[in-house]
Design an enzyme around this catalytic site. Structure first.
Site, PDB file in Angstrom:
ATOM      1  N   GLU A 198      -5.644   9.600  -0.037  1.00  0.00           N
ATOM      2  CA  GLU A 198      -5.965   8.168  -0.127  1.00  0.00           C
ATOM      3  C   GLU A 198      -7.025   7.856  -1.195  1.00  0.00           C
ATOM      4  OE1 GLU A 198      -4.301   5.926   1.311  1.00  0.00           O
ATOM      5  OE2 GLU A 198      -3.380   6.832   3.085  1.00  0.00           O
ATOM      6  N   SER A 248      -4.153   0.948  -4.525  1.00  0.00           N
ATOM      7  CA  SER A 248      -3.590  -0.288  -3.981  1.00  0.00           C
ATOM      8  C   SER A 248      -4.689  -1.326  -3.750  1.00  0.00           C
ATOM      9  CB  SER A 248      -2.795  -0.010  -2.693  1.00  0.00           C
ATOM     10  OG  SER A 248      -3.591   0.645  -1.738  1.00  0.00           O
ATOM     11  N   HIS A 276       1.526   5.266  -2.633  1.00  0.00           N
ATOM     12  CA  HIS A 276       1.886   6.644  -2.282  1.00  0.00           C
ATOM     13  C   HIS A 276       3.138   7.185  -2.978  1.00  0.00           C
ATOM     14  CE1 HIS A 276      -1.029   7.497   0.914  1.00  0.00           C
ATOM     15  NE2 HIS A 276      -0.861   6.269   1.363  1.00  0.00           N
ATOM     16  N   HIS A 313       0.837  -1.211   0.000  1.00  0.00           N
ATOM     17  CA  HIS A 313       0.000   0.000   0.000  1.00  0.00           C
ATOM     18  C   HIS A 313       0.870   1.258   0.000  1.00  0.00           C
ATOM     19  CE1 HIS A 313      -2.865   3.115   1.015  1.00  0.00           C
ATOM     20  NE2 HIS A 313      -2.031   3.476   1.967  1.00  0.00           N
TER      21      HIS A 313
HETATM   22  N1  HBI Z   1       1.390   6.625   9.956  1.00  0.00           N
HETATM   23  N2  HBI Z   1       2.765   5.170   8.807  1.00  0.00           N
HETATM   24  C1  HBI Z   1       1.719   6.016   8.813  1.00  0.00           C
HETATM   25  N3  HBI Z   1       1.008   6.210   7.679  1.00  0.00           N
HETATM   26  C2  HBI Z   1      -0.066   7.053   7.657  1.00  0.00           C
HETATM   27  O1  HBI Z   1      -0.691   7.243   6.596  1.00  0.00           O
HETATM   28  C3  HBI Z   1      -0.445   7.706   8.846  1.00  0.00           C
HETATM   29  C4  HBI Z   1       0.324   7.466   9.997  1.00  0.00           C
HETATM   30  N4  HBI Z   1      -0.010   8.085  11.153  1.00  0.00           N
HETATM   31  C5  HBI Z   1      -1.107   9.013  11.219  1.00  0.00           C
HETATM   32  C6  HBI Z   1      -1.837   9.188   9.952  1.00  0.00           C
HETATM   33  N5  HBI Z   1      -1.508   8.563   8.879  1.00  0.00           N
HETATM   34  C7  HBI Z   1      -3.036  10.087   9.859  1.00  0.00           C
HETATM   35  O2  HBI Z   1      -3.766   9.962  11.047  1.00  0.00           O
HETATM   36  C8  HBI Z   1      -2.665  11.559   9.580  1.00  0.00           C
HETATM   37  O3  HBI Z   1      -2.894  11.850   8.218  1.00  0.00           O
HETATM   38  C9  HBI Z   1      -3.477  12.522  10.344  1.00  0.00           C
HETATM   39 FE    FE Z   2      -2.040   5.347   2.847  1.00  0.00          FE
END
Ligand code: HBI
Ligand code: FE
Length: 291
Positions: A184, A203, A142, A137
């Site tokens: 997303e 994904s 991304h 993913h």
């Molecule tokens: N951590 N690894 C990872 N990937 C994410 O997409 C991610 C995260 N921590 C917090 C988060 N996304 C979301 O809550 C934030 O966009 C606010």
């Molecule tokens: Fe993501």
């Protein structure tokens, strides 16, 4: 004789959910040598299937990014090799993490042009559905758009907006909706018709087709406040997708914009339902004319 599918071939990469070796910023070493033949085989199955599918549905900027990264179905990519490409394209790099990390650390990485990529890969039984991000993913979905200067600059601005959102009532929820719908699950209008750029869609085999061709979901023109007010579902395909005219549109709506007035105005309100329709919404039909 062939092995039954349930037989353990070898231990998968051991860092699934193991935060004990993470640094203060939640990064770990990718430890690429620890991926097993089965880990690489799961990657290959996902990568082949999804690349063929998204070639028909993804935004051209995503597809050119995918080609630029030089990844392939053959092996899970080595992050340090990909970082050579990203450095030249936009100055971004990817860092390895054990999985989801706390909001503040996540925002800080983005603000510093580092995208956290989960190291471990799902098991074969989880090919179609996973509740948490894995390397497929995070990487396949991304990383391609991080080669796009406009989108990459938006992602940095998103990270920079984190601290103020966290300090304002309802702010974090609103900023998270922007990520959900525009990073997303975003769609974009192109000269060929609607295309997908969101990582959560690209994904996923099922949602890639559904988001563009499905009769159920509504597709609404992007409007910043509308997006930030809208609730989302994490357990099913989306009921609403927001559609950009261009990545410039997203960048200009967010870069240098102080979100504080939006947080003050809407931060304490109940969100709009995931399938809400407002009189001010601009609806794009599935057969929307190409730009
Ligand atoms: N951590 N690894 C990872 N990937 C994410 O997409 C991610 C995260 N921590 C917090 C988060 N996304 C979301 O809550 C934030 O966009 C606010
Ligand atoms: Fe993501």
């Amino acid at each position: 004789m062939a092995q039954p599918p349930s037989a353990p071939v070898s231990q998968p990469h051991g860092l699934r959910g193991d935060y004990s070796r993470a640094a203060a910023d939640y990064t770990v070493s990718q430890d690429w040598e620890r991926y097993t033949p089965e880990d690489h085989a799961v990657w290959a199955a996902l990568y082949r299937r999804q690349l063929e599918l998204v070639s028909h549905y993804a935004a051209p900027e995503f597809l050119s990014g995918t080609r630029a990264l030089g990844a392939s179905a053959a092996r899970i990519p080595r992050f340090e090799v990909v970082n050579e490409v990203l450095a030249g394209a936009t100055g971004w790099r990817i860092v390895a993490v054990p999985g989801l990390i706390p909001d503040q650390a996540f925002f800080d990485h983005l603000a510093q042009r580092r995208f956290p990529v989960t190291v471990w890969i799902r098991r074969r039984e989880e090919l179609d559905y996973l509740v948490e991000p894995d390397v497929f993913h995070d990487f396949f979905g991304h990383v391609p758009l991080l080669t796009n200067p406009v989108f990459a600059r938006f992602m940095q601005a998103y990270g920079q907006a984190g601290p103020k959102a966290m300090a304002t009532a309802g702010g974090l929820r609103m900023l998270s909706r922007l990520y959900w719908y525009m990073v997303e699950f975003g769609l974009i209008r192109t000269t060929a018709g609607l295309r997908v750029y969101g990582a959560g869609i690209l994904s996923s085999k099922g949602e890639t087709v559904y988001s563009i061709e499905g009769a159920q979901p509504q597709r609404l023109r992007f409007e910043l406040a509308r997006v930030m007010r809208t609730d989302y579902r994490i357990d099913a395909f989306q009921r609403t997708y927001f559609v950009l005219e261009s990545f410039d549109e997203l960048f200009h709506a967010c870069y240098g914009t102080d979100f504080a007035p939006l947080y003050l105005r809407y931060g304490s309100d109940e969100p709009l339902a995931a399938d809400a329709r407002l009189p001010t919404d601009e609806v794009l039909s599935a057969d929307t004319q190409p730009r």
